[in-house]
Design an enzyme around this catalytic site. Structure first.
Site, PDB file in Angstrom:
ATOM      1  N   TYR A   1      13.525 -41.689 -28.524  1.00 54.95           N
ATOM      2  CA  TYR A   1      13.907 -40.429 -29.023  1.00 54.95           C
ATOM      3  C   TYR A   1      15.124 -40.231 -28.369  1.00 54.95           C
ATOM      4  O   TYR A   1      16.069 -39.608 -28.913  1.00 54.95           O
ATOM      5  CB  TYR A   1      12.880 -39.375 -28.631  1.00 54.95           C
ATOM      6  CG  TYR A   1      13.113 -38.021 -29.275  1.00 54.95           C
ATOM      7  CD1 TYR A   1      13.016 -37.687 -30.475  1.00 54.95           C
ATOM      8  CD2 TYR A   1      13.486 -36.992 -28.132  1.00 54.95           C
ATOM      9  CE1 TYR A   1      13.269 -36.081 -30.688  1.00 54.95           C
ATOM     10  CE2 TYR A   1      13.787 -35.683 -28.485  1.00 54.95           C
ATOM     11  CZ  TYR A   1      13.764 -35.368 -29.674  1.00 54.95           C
ATOM     12  OH  TYR A   1      13.748 -34.091 -30.264  1.00 54.95           O
TER      13      TYR A   1
ATOM     14  N   GLY B   1      15.159 -30.789 -42.623  1.00 54.35           N
ATOM     15  CA  GLY B   1      14.018 -30.413 -41.888  1.00 54.35           C
ATOM     16  C   GLY B   1      13.671 -29.040 -41.758  1.00 54.35           C
ATOM     17  O   GLY B   1      13.271 -28.440 -40.742  1.00 54.35           O
ATOM     18  N   GLY B   2      13.958 -28.317 -43.013  1.00 55.10           N
ATOM     19  CA  GLY B   2      13.960 -26.809 -42.995  1.00 55.10           C
ATOM     20  C   GLY B   2      12.270 -26.426 -43.221  1.00 55.10           C
ATOM     21  O   GLY B   2      12.306 -25.085 -43.382  1.00 55.10           O
TER      22      GLY B   2
HETATM   23  P1  NAP Z   1       8.770 -30.300 -36.833  1.00 53.19           P
HETATM   24  O1  NAP Z   1       8.259 -29.005 -37.075  1.00 53.19           O
HETATM   25  O2  NAP Z   1       8.233 -31.528 -36.700  1.00 53.19           O
HETATM   26  O3  NAP Z   1       9.812 -30.407 -38.357  1.00 53.19           O
HETATM   27  C1  NAP Z   1      10.409 -31.686 -38.733  1.00 53.19           C
HETATM   28  C2  NAP Z   1      11.160 -31.472 -39.974  1.00 53.19           C
HETATM   29  O4  NAP Z   1      11.945 -32.767 -40.102  1.00 53.19           O
HETATM   30  C3  NAP Z   1      10.323 -31.288 -41.196  1.00 53.19           C
HETATM   31  O5  NAP Z   1      10.816 -30.268 -42.006  1.00 53.19           O
HETATM   32  C4  NAP Z   1      10.089 -32.658 -41.757  1.00 53.19           C
HETATM   33  O6  NAP Z   1       9.682 -32.385 -43.211  1.00 53.19           O
HETATM   34  C5  NAP Z   1      11.612 -33.130 -41.496  1.00 53.19           C
HETATM   35  N1  NAP Z   1      11.440 -34.590 -41.385  1.00 53.19           N
HETATM   36  C6  NAP Z   1      10.842 -35.448 -40.794  1.00 53.19           C
HETATM   37  N2  NAP Z   1      10.992 -36.758 -41.097  1.00 53.19           N
HETATM   38  C7  NAP Z   1      11.875 -36.818 -42.082  1.00 53.19           C
HETATM   39  C8  NAP Z   1      12.254 -37.838 -42.906  1.00 53.19           C
HETATM   40  N3  NAP Z   1      12.249 -39.044 -42.939  1.00 53.19           N
HETATM   41  N4  NAP Z   1      13.373 -37.314 -44.306  1.00 53.19           N
HETATM   42  C9  NAP Z   1      13.321 -35.864 -44.195  1.00 53.19           C
HETATM   43  N5  NAP Z   1      12.881 -34.890 -43.599  1.00 53.19           N
HETATM   44  C10 NAP Z   1      12.079 -35.320 -42.458  1.00 53.19           C
HETATM   45  O7  NAP Z   1      10.181 -30.418 -35.824  1.00 53.19           O
HETATM   46  P2  NAP Z   1      11.066 -29.292 -35.135  1.00 53.19           P
HETATM   47  O8  NAP Z   1      10.320 -28.938 -33.919  1.00 53.19           O
HETATM   48  O9  NAP Z   1      11.246 -28.337 -36.111  1.00 53.19           O
HETATM   49  O10 NAP Z   1      12.150 -29.951 -34.713  1.00 53.19           O
HETATM   50  C11 NAP Z   1      13.531 -29.633 -35.515  1.00 53.19           C
HETATM   51  C12 NAP Z   1      14.624 -30.244 -34.651  1.00 53.19           C
HETATM   52  O11 NAP Z   1      14.613 -29.571 -33.185  1.00 53.19           O
HETATM   53  C13 NAP Z   1      14.437 -31.826 -34.182  1.00 53.19           C
HETATM   54  O12 NAP Z   1      15.851 -32.304 -34.594  1.00 53.19           O
HETATM   55  C14 NAP Z   1      14.035 -31.965 -33.100  1.00 53.19           C
HETATM   56  O13 NAP Z   1      14.351 -32.964 -32.417  1.00 53.19           O
HETATM   57  C15 NAP Z   1      14.756 -30.750 -32.168  1.00 53.19           C
HETATM   58  N6  NAP Z   1      13.956 -30.100 -30.965  1.00 53.19           N
HETATM   59  C16 NAP Z   1      12.727 -29.667 -31.101  1.00 53.19           C
HETATM   60  C17 NAP Z   1      12.278 -29.272 -29.974  1.00 53.19           C
HETATM   61  C18 NAP Z   1      10.821 -28.808 -29.838  1.00 53.19           C
HETATM   62  O14 NAP Z   1      10.192 -28.519 -28.769  1.00 53.19           O
HETATM   63  N7  NAP Z   1      10.077 -28.838 -31.070  1.00 53.19           N
HETATM   64  C19 NAP Z   1      12.909 -29.181 -28.703  1.00 53.19           C
HETATM   65  C20 NAP Z   1      14.281 -29.525 -28.813  1.00 53.19           C
HETATM   66  C21 NAP Z   1      14.717 -30.286 -29.965  1.00 53.19           C
HETATM   67  P3  NAP Z   1       8.268 -32.758 -43.469  1.00 53.19           P
HETATM   68  O15 NAP Z   1       7.596 -31.614 -43.187  1.00 53.19           O
HETATM   69  O16 NAP Z   1       8.330 -33.081 -45.023  1.00 53.19           O
HETATM   70  O17 NAP Z   1       7.900 -34.087 -42.850  1.00 53.19           O
END
Ligand code: NAP
Ligand code: GDP
Length: 336
Positions: free
Chosen positions: A157, A11-12
């Site tokens: 989720y 998820g980088g």
């Molecule tokens: P994000 O911006 O939506 O990014 C998601 C990442 O996961 C992207 O790099 C995406 O790659 C990758 N991904 C999604 N589906 C995938 C798959 N099937 N195989 C491989 N890679 C996949 O999310 P984020 O907000 O950075 O979240 C990162 C982490 O923090 C997550 O675990 C989330 O649950 C957690 N989190 C987020 C929040 C928030 O408010 N955003 C709060 C608490 C916890 P692609 O771009 O190629 O799809």
């Protein structure tokens, strides 16, 4: 233990991954090599039924391309920061609980099991404060993850994320693995997801106001009553904390990575701060026909503060301003 770390970030390319990449680049360490991967490098949602579908459609090609283990064998990581997930705001969760549950269960199981099979020294996975019980006492702390059902809006989720903690404990008990997790509050910053269908509230409101101003509108409509309370963390602050967890934190038990309780703000206050950052002088209207979700999820960062009493979070107004400026400058390439 190896002296040189190779850290694979799943998820980088997302909001949190990009922030970690920026912090890592600004304070490079000779003994660390970082690899940031996205779903294009390996689809980590790789299940038996999906393989069957691929075999049917593309007998030879995709079966090997999609195997998540190949990405581990290619880079030989020693450490993993596991961010990859199906992620979305309240309204996306409400309509897709099954997808959130299944995709995230598969992604997490793949990453943790491959990490075990390939001898990864440490995995840091990501939970969220929105997976805590709905009916609870406040503030919520790390011991309360499994205490009762989550809010019905995002149960898919939540249960998938809660299972990471269960798996971490099981890997530790059965194999002595050091797989741990962090629990961030609501994250925002550059490279967020600004798609109105699936976004969290900060990027959703930034996108909405940006478009209103572009068409000379004077009414900024915010969904819900504006009363729910949230703790928001700037992605670059979270990234600094992630690096500390990777390098220093050695408990399997999760740790909440959140701003202080006193920094909790209402959705209305958030909308006002975004309006201020845009210098928007129009009216803010609350659409009370739309859902509020969980009223609050107030989390205690006392455990974090015990380790890092002096950690300074970016002031909320500064972080919102920087996020708005980033969006203005990157509108054409942002995830809209
Ligand atoms: P994000 O911006 O939506 O990014 C998601 C990442 O996961 C992207 O790099 C995406 O790659 C990758 N991904 C999604 N589906 C995938 C798959 N099937 N195989 C491989 N890679 C996949 O999310 P984020 O907000 O950075 O979240 C990162 C982490 O923090 C997550 O675990 C989330 O649950 C957690 N989190 C987020 C929040 C928030 O408010 N955003 C709060 C608490 C916890 P692609 O771009 O190629 O799809
Ligand atoms: P949550 O913190 O996990 O509940 O998820 P969100 O980041 O999606 O925040 C949801 C809260 O923001 C709810 O109280 C919504 O009513 C409110 N909200 C107001 N406008 C929006 C919007 O445009 N998008 C989203 N996702 N939420 C909004």
């Amino acid at each position: 233990m190896s002296t040189n770390k190779v850290i694979l970030v799943t998820g980088g390319t997302g909001l949190v991954g990009k922030a970690i990449e920026k912090v890592v680049q600004s304070e490079k360490r000779a003994d660390e090599t970082w690899i940031f991967i996205s779903s294009k490098d390996a689809d980590l949602w790789y299940s038996d039924c999906k393989i069957r579908k691929y075999i049917h459609a593309f007998p030879f090609f995709l079966v090997t391309m999609v195997q998540p283990k190949k990405i581990f064998e290619k880079h030989h990581p020693t450490h993993v920061i596991h961010l990859a997930a199906m992620v979305g705001g309240l309204f996306h969760n409400m309509g897709h609980n099954l997808d959130f549950l299944r995709k995230n269960i598969h992604i997490n199981d793949n990453v943790l099991q491959i990490s075990f099979e390939t001898g990864i020294e440490k995995v840091v996975s990501c939970l969220s404060t929105c997976i805590f019980p709905d009916k609870t006492t406040y503030p919520i702390d790390e011991t309360m993850v499994h205490n009762g059902p989550p809010h019905p809006s995002n149960f898919g989720y939540s249960y998938a994320k809660r299972l990471i903690d269960i798996q971490n404990k099981a890997y530790h008990q059965q194999h002595g693995s050091m797989f741990t997790s962090v629990v961030p509050c609501n994250v925002f910053g550059p490279y967020d997801n600004y798609n109105l269908e699936s976004s969290h509230v900060v990027p959703g409101l930034i996108r909405k106001l940006h478009d209103i101003i572009k068409r000379d509108g004077d009414t900024f409509t915010v969904m819900g009553t504006g009363k729910p309370l949230r703790q928001f963390i700037y992605s670059l602050d979270l990234a600094r904390l992630f690096l500390w967890v990777l390098r220093e934190y050695d408990e399997v038990e999760p740790i909440i990575l959140s701003v202080d309780e006193k920094s909790e703000v209402s959705i209305k206050k958030l909308a006002e701060e975004i309006a201020k950052a845009y210098d928007f002088k129009g009216e803010i209207v609350l659409d009370t026909t739309k859902a509020d979700g969980q009223y609050k999820k107030t989390a205690s960062n006392a455990k974090l503060r015990k380790y890092l009493p002096d950690f300074e979070f970016t002031p909320f107004a500064t972080a919102i301003k920087e996020s708005v400026e980033w969006y203005k400058a990157n509108y054409n390439n942002a995830r809209n």
